[in-house]
Enzyme design. Sequence first.
Site, PDB file in Angstrom:
ATOM      1  N   ASP A 151       0.838  -1.211   0.000  1.00  0.00           N
ATOM      2  CA  ASP A 151       0.000   0.000   0.000  1.00  0.00           C
ATOM      3  C   ASP A 151       0.867   1.253   0.000  1.00  0.00           C
ATOM      4  O   ASP A 151       2.024   1.220   0.408  1.00  0.00           O
ATOM      5  CB  ASP A 151      -0.899   0.009   1.246  1.00  0.00           C
ATOM      6  CG  ASP A 151      -0.082  -0.038   2.535  1.00  0.00           C
ATOM      7  OD1 ASP A 151       0.943  -0.759   2.545  1.00  0.00           O
ATOM      8  OD2 ASP A 151      -0.439   0.649   3.508  1.00  0.00           O
ATOM      9  N   GLU A 152       0.288   2.340  -0.452  1.00  0.00           N
ATOM     10  CA  GLU A 152       0.856   3.686  -0.317  1.00  0.00           C
ATOM     11  C   GLU A 152       2.338   3.739  -0.675  1.00  0.00           C
ATOM     12  O   GLU A 152       3.132   4.388   0.009  1.00  0.00           O
ATOM     13  CB  GLU A 152       0.639   4.207   1.113  1.00  0.00           C
ATOM     14  CG  GLU A 152      -0.830   4.374   1.417  1.00  0.00           C
ATOM     15  CD  GLU A 152      -1.119   4.779   2.864  1.00  0.00           C
ATOM     16  OE1 GLU A 152      -1.916   5.721   3.037  1.00  0.00           O
ATOM     17  OE2 GLU A 152      -0.571   4.170   3.794  1.00  0.00           O
TER      18      GLU A 152
END
Length: 533
Positions: free
Chosen positions: A338-339
């Site tokens: 993620d991210e």
Amino acid sequence: MRRNRGTTPRTTRILGSLLLLAAVGVFTSGAAPAARAAAPIPPDRVVPAPASVKPGGTPYRITRATSVRVDGSAAVRRIGAYLAGILRPSTGYPLPLTDHGTGGIRLHLEQGDFGAEGYRLHSSAGGVTLTAATPAGLFHGVQTLRQLLPAAVENKTVQPGPWQIAGGTVEDRPRYAYRGAMLDVSRHFFTVAEVKRYIDQLALYKINELHLHLSDDQGWRIAIDSWPRLAAYGGSTQVGGGAGGSYSKADYREIVRYAASRYLEVVPEIDMPGHTNAALASYAELNCDGVAPPLYTGTKVGFSSLCVPKQVTYDFVDDVIRELAALTPGRYLHIGGDEAHSTSHADYVAFMDRVQPVVARYGKTVIGWHQLTGAHPVEGALAQYWGLDDTSAAEKAKVAEAARHGTGLILSPADRIYLDMKYTEDTELGLDWAGVVEVKRAYDWDPGAYLAGVPASAIRGVEAPMWSETLKTPADIEYMAFPRLAGAAELGWSPAAAHDWNTYKVRLAAQGPRWDALGIRYYRSPQVSWPKS
Ligand code: ACM
């Protein structure tokens, strides 16, 4: 993004409370309990709602003469001992385990149409019988049995009783095989004892997967022998600059063992290629420029990345995954993903193309946050969706397309079951970047219909993550988890046909006195008519 939701008018609330108080029988717990013996708790007043409940017949009453009957298997005996361990302190009865006789509370394994985790609970004047095809099923049945007894049963000192279990039959099995909760032990570290406490709370609601977020920018929490500075240095702080901490391999094995004793599988996560500042700070060679950044104790995201072109990155990943896989009997290894805002898209795809096969090489199945669907998820991988109701149609379509091509989905929509979101603007703990999430909002969605264009078979289950930027103690965790965790558990376990806020909130209210008895701190949402404790 903030939402405003109405609250129930005060008068309605008070009336609801009175009705509920009468219904759950708390008025009977005072002066003369036996004389005004409460009607037994109806067998459908259980969270998560069982698949089928047929009330009827005479209740069973646990007395000084009751025994816990277990057959020869060691696993059944252990579950019997666990049940007796819950019942003895509050009833004051000896509740011996025995493998002969009749009546009492019988735990029984039998080949039958129960599935891997289902059970049948039958109660009548002569006794209670729990039947399942697996120990996991019996264990879940024990959780139901607990809720059919008065809340006072959860106390650690002798209570007045009586200890009745309504007559009838509960036949139950889960809607989804994956019913998870995640704990972020990186932003703030939680000890083995604190994780065990949460495991016990998860088990109450038939959660069967414990996802541990073991690494992030602020801390690396698991000993890796071939890269010892990860834990020794990368684990030496946390958000706000406290001492942090990390699990030795023996600590981690103890968490796995304890989770297994509560029929939870541990899913370890090493978040990559972003969320890696603690690793980058520990080993200069992991950085593209060869310079280790300082440790980080703030709460920003998206600023760190492993160096995708360097070979040493893959030596590191191989060692970490090999050692973690060897420690983990469970099927899954979560690689984050993620991210990764400091990783180019091309690098992200290249990294995931190299790392996913490493997970398979060490015998595990990949789980990644749903950004993995923007790369090339390997066959059999699961993607954990953490978007919002109003995540872009394009992003949702990407996830749906992957699901149609065989990627399984775990649903963790952030503005529904991120347990660290504030309940209201006034909640002191938690974050609100995904919105504020009251109890009804957390419950009132259907995992089977949540993402358009996803085949039902792709939904493997539901997971409630708990990020710990603002959470430092077990009491902080509990306040954010309860009551919403119970709703997430029901979404994962109960049939879609049972999904109904109006009946749920009555069953949920009955949990309040149990949490009081267990010493669990919880948010007394005004959307629920809690009995007075
Ligand atoms: C996430 O909340 N960044 C998965």
